[in-house]
Write a protein that holds these residues in place. Structure first.
Motif, short mmCIF file in Angstrom:
data_model
loop_
_atom_site.label_atom_id
_atom_site.label_comp_id
_atom_site.label_asym_id
_atom_site.label_seq_id
_atom_site.Cartn_x
_atom_site.Cartn_y
_atom_site.Cartn_z
N GLY A 198 0.81 -1.21 0.00
CA GLY A 198 0.00 0.00 0.00
C GLY A 198 0.85 1.26 0.00
N GLN A 199 1.94 1.24 0.74
CA GLN A 199 2.84 2.40 0.77
C GLN A 199 3.47 2.65 -0.60
OE1 GLN A 199 5.49 1.32 3.96
NE2 GLN A 199 4.04 1.86 5.57
N GLN A 200 3.83 1.57 -1.29
CA GLN A 200 4.39 1.73 -2.63
C GLN A 200 3.32 2.22 -3.62
OE1 GLN A 200 6.75 -1.63 -3.98
NE2 GLN A 200 7.29 -2.18 -1.88
N PHE A 201 2.10 1.72 -3.46
CA PHE A 201 1.00 2.19 -4.31
C PHE A 201 0.71 3.67 -4.06
CE2 PHE A 201 -1.62 -1.56 -6.04
CZ PHE A 201 -0.47 -2.30 -6.27
N ARG A 202 0.82 4.08 -2.82
CA ARG A 202 0.56 5.49 -2.48
C ARG A 202 1.53 6.40 -3.22
NH1 ARG A 202 0.36 6.62 3.75
NH2 ARG A 202 2.54 5.92 3.55
N GLU A 203 2.78 5.99 -3.32
CA GLU A 203 3.76 6.78 -4.06
C GLU A 203 3.43 6.82 -5.54
OE1 GLU A 203 7.54 5.09 -3.23
OE2 GLU A 203 7.49 5.55 -1.07
N ALA A 204 2.97 5.70 -6.09
CA ALA A 204 2.60 5.64 -7.50
C ALA A 204 1.39 6.54 -7.79
CB ALA A 204 2.30 4.20 -7.91
N PHE A 205 0.42 6.55 -6.88
CA PHE A 205 -0.77 7.40 -7.06
C PHE A 205 -0.39 8.87 -6.97
CE2 PHE A 205 -3.10 3.67 -7.06
CZ PHE A 205 -4.47 3.89 -7.10
N ALA A 206 0.55 9.20 -6.08
CA ALA A 206 0.95 10.60 -5.89
C ALA A 206 1.53 11.19 -7.17
CB ALA A 206 1.95 10.70 -4.75
N LYS A 207 2.16 10.36 -8.01
CA LYS A 207 2.71 10.85 -9.27
C LYS A 207 1.61 11.36 -10.20
CE LYS A 207 6.70 7.74 -9.10
NZ LYS A 207 7.38 6.59 -9.76
N HIS A 208 0.40 10.89 -9.99
CA HIS A 208 -0.75 11.33 -10.79
C HIS A 208 -1.63 12.30 -10.01
CE1 HIS A 208 -0.01 8.37 -14.01
NE2 HIS A 208 0.36 7.55 -13.03
N HIS A 209 -1.10 12.81 -8.90
CA HIS A 209 -1.79 13.81 -8.07
C HIS A 209 -3.09 13.25 -7.47
CE1 HIS A 209 1.11 16.59 -9.74
NE2 HIS A 209 0.72 16.26 -10.96
N VAL A 210 -3.06 11.97 -7.13
CA VAL A 210 -4.19 11.34 -6.45
C VAL A 210 -3.69 10.87 -5.09
CG1 VAL A 210 -5.87 9.47 -6.49
CG2 VAL A 210 -5.23 10.60 -8.61
N LYS A 211 -4.44 11.19 -4.04
CA LYS A 211 -4.05 10.80 -2.68
C LYS A 211 -4.65 9.43 -2.37
CE LYS A 211 -4.35 12.21 2.16
NZ LYS A 211 -4.89 13.20 3.12
N LEU A 212 -3.79 8.48 -2.03
CA LEU A 212 -4.24 7.15 -1.65
C LEU A 212 -4.12 7.01 -0.14
CD1 LEU A 212 -5.21 4.34 -2.59
CD2 LEU A 212 -2.81 3.65 -2.70
N GLU A 213 -5.27 6.90 0.53
CA GLU A 213 -5.29 6.75 1.99
C GLU A 213 -5.26 5.26 2.35
OE1 GLU A 213 -8.58 8.70 3.75
OE2 GLU A 213 -7.90 10.73 3.23
N LEU A 214 -4.35 4.89 3.20
CA LEU A 214 -4.22 3.51 3.65
C LEU A 214 -5.00 3.32 4.94
CD1 LEU A 214 -0.38 2.97 3.04
CD2 LEU A 214 -2.28 2.81 1.41
N ILE A 215 -6.00 2.47 4.89
CA ILE A 215 -6.87 2.23 6.05
C ILE A 215 -6.45 0.90 6.69
CG2 ILE A 215 -9.23 2.04 6.88
CD1 ILE A 215 -8.53 4.72 5.52
N PRO A 216 -5.88 0.93 7.91
CA PRO A 216 -5.44 -0.32 8.56
C PRO A 216 -6.65 -1.17 8.94
CG PRO A 216 -5.21 1.55 10.06
CD PRO A 216 -5.57 2.12 8.72
N SER A 217 -6.41 -2.47 9.04
CA SER A 217 -7.49 -3.39 9.38
C SER A 217 -6.90 -4.62 10.06
CB SER A 217 -8.25 -3.81 8.12
OG SER A 217 -7.41 -4.58 7.28
N SER A 218 -7.78 -5.54 10.43
CA SER A 218 -7.32 -6.80 11.03
C SER A 218 -6.73 -7.73 10.00
CB SER A 218 -8.49 -7.49 11.75
OG SER A 218 -9.00 -6.66 12.78
#
Length: 457
Positions: free
Chosen positions: A75-95
């Motif tokens: 998810g952290q790596q995906f967040r960086e990829a999304f940021a390149k397209h100016h989209v914020k990816l929020e990571l929601i923790p879960s069980s």
């Protein structure tokens, strides 16, 4: 014999520039004169596009998993990829994977990392698969002397084992394997604690073993693999498990895959693997789906390969969940034609409508030949307006001949004003003959007016 003087060649480049400039001016003049029709048409098209295909959201939420899990790292790596397209990816923790299904079904997240074989619940029909992006082995870590070639029943006897927590993919898969061995988990030997607490308890000797489903990206797995005195159970019946459970594959962690000096692991280790899947609903914007798929492809290209069956991701594997139309097209054709050359949402939109644009062009282009030429129409309307003003002056001149002491100066002023207006007109090529005809007509009417002014009453 004297040579004939060479005729100068036409300045082709200059002619082309004049033609292009003339065409642009004609087009602009047509837009200005017809803005009351063009602007509403553009607004209607914009509204229709918004209703049919609204702009993608600027923020997207994805359910990941427990701290230091594979899903969190990816998810952290995906967040960086999304940021390149100016989209914020929020990571929601879960069980874990089971909990992620509930989060996406309840609408608390837009997408979720899941695990092959996890129960989809009652509302699985709304889910869409964006594909599997990596193998995620089932690890059974244990402390103490290294054990080889033991069946699971014998190995777990008298050992205290963490099964992870309810809602986690690790617990779901561990329970399924244990049930296949007819092992009763409702005993004090099987404890419930999350991956991080299980890791600490295993290090301290509070438990003897722990199940965890995680890829090599998981910090928990890397920690345990590097810890002396902690070993990995060899699922020597991995092929049998894979035949019994269709969502599992038998994989091998090769000898020396972790380190060559000293060799680690010292022998091949048989493991069971499920997959890390990306799930969404059919409401997730197609452009956002493409961002997930592109990020998954980049993740697979950059990550280290540890297992012999790697190299086929991302792909569609868990057939219990319908494949997204966007994913199906991506796996077949790759990224859209405009990907990387235009904003991601434009590339996504063009990928979906290019066929319709082609069909529309095949109909519209021939139809345009039946429409009035915008250059000719604009020029003719402009000249016709001047002719109408000239004709009005001429009619008034005829009426003035019947009136004594008529004020011809007013008519002359209007005619001179019209003459100046005609001279200031911009006329595109192809209509200039009509322009000079108009100027000649203005001069004729002016001569008639001057003659009437000299006529005695």
């Amino acid at each position: 014999m004297p040579r004939r003087p060479k005729k100068p060649l036409p300045k082709v480049s200059r002619n082309y520039r004049e033609i292009i400039a003339d065409e642009l001016l004609a087009f602009w003049a047509s837009l200005v004169s017809n803005w009351m029709f063009i602007l509403p048409s553009i607004l209607v098209i914009v509204v229709l596009v918004h209703l049919v295909r609204p702009m993608p959201p600027a923020t997207v939420r994805i359910a990941t998993g427990q701290p230091n899990s594979t899903s969190e790292v990816i998810g952290q790596q995906f967040r960086e990829a999304f940021a390149k397209h100016h989209v914020k990816l929020e990571l929601i923790p879960s069980s874990g994977a089971q909990d992620n299904i509930k989060l996406i079904e309840s609408g608390q997240v837009d997408a979720a990392f899941s695990q092959g074989g996890v129960d989809l619940g009652e509302h699985g029909g709304v889910l869409r698969s964006l594909g599997s992006i990596a193998y995620q082995p089932l690890w059974l870590f244990y402390r103490g002397p290294e054990v080889k070639q033991q069946d699971l029943n014998h190995f777990l006897k008298d050992r205290t084992v963490s099964l992870n927590i309810p809602g986690s993919g690790s617990r779901v898969l561990a329970e399924q394997i244990l049930q296949a061995h007819e092992i009763n988990i409702d005993t004090p030997r099987f404890v419930t604690m999350n991956a991080s607490d299980s890791l600490k308890a295993l290090h301290k000797g509070e438990i003897d073993a722990m199940f965890v489903v995680a890829g090599m990206e998981s910090r928990n797995v890397l920690d345990l693999l590097e810890s002396p005195g902690i070993h990995v159970f060899d699922f020597n019946m991995a092929d049998a498990y894979a035949r019994r459970f269709k969502y599992l594959d038998a994989i091998v962690l090769p000898r020396g895959a972790l380190d060559l000096s000293p060799v680690s692991p010292s022998t091949n280790i048989n493991l069971l693997a499920t997959t890390v899947d990306i799930l969404a609903t059919d409401q997730l914007h197609p452009a956002i789906q493409l961002l997930f798929l592109d990020a998954a492809r980049n993740f697979d290209e950059k990550r280290a390969t540890f297992f012999s069956m790697d190299g086929k991701f991302p792909t569609y594997m868990d057939t219990r969940i319908p494949e997204s139309e966007v994913a199906r097209r991506f796996f077949k054709e790759g990224t859209p034609f405009l990907w990387g050359y235009a904003p991601y949402w434009i590339a996504s939109l063009f990928d979906e409508i290019w066929f319709y644009l082609l069909a529309f062009g095949a109909i519209a282009i021939p139809a345009l030949s039946f429409l009035p030429n915008y250059r000719k129409t604009h020029a003719e309307l402009t000249l016709e307006e001047c002719y109408s003003a000239l004709r009005a002056i001429e009619i008034e001149m005829a009426q003035a001949r019947t009136v004594k002491n008529y004020d011809y100066q007013g008519l002359l002023h209007r005619l001179d004003t019209l003459k100046l207006r005609v001279r200031s007109l911009w006329i595109p090529t192809g209509n200039r003959q009509f322009y000079y005809d108009l100027r000649a007509a203005v001069n004729i009417v002016r001569e008639d007016l001057l003659a009437d002014m000299k006529r005695p009453d």
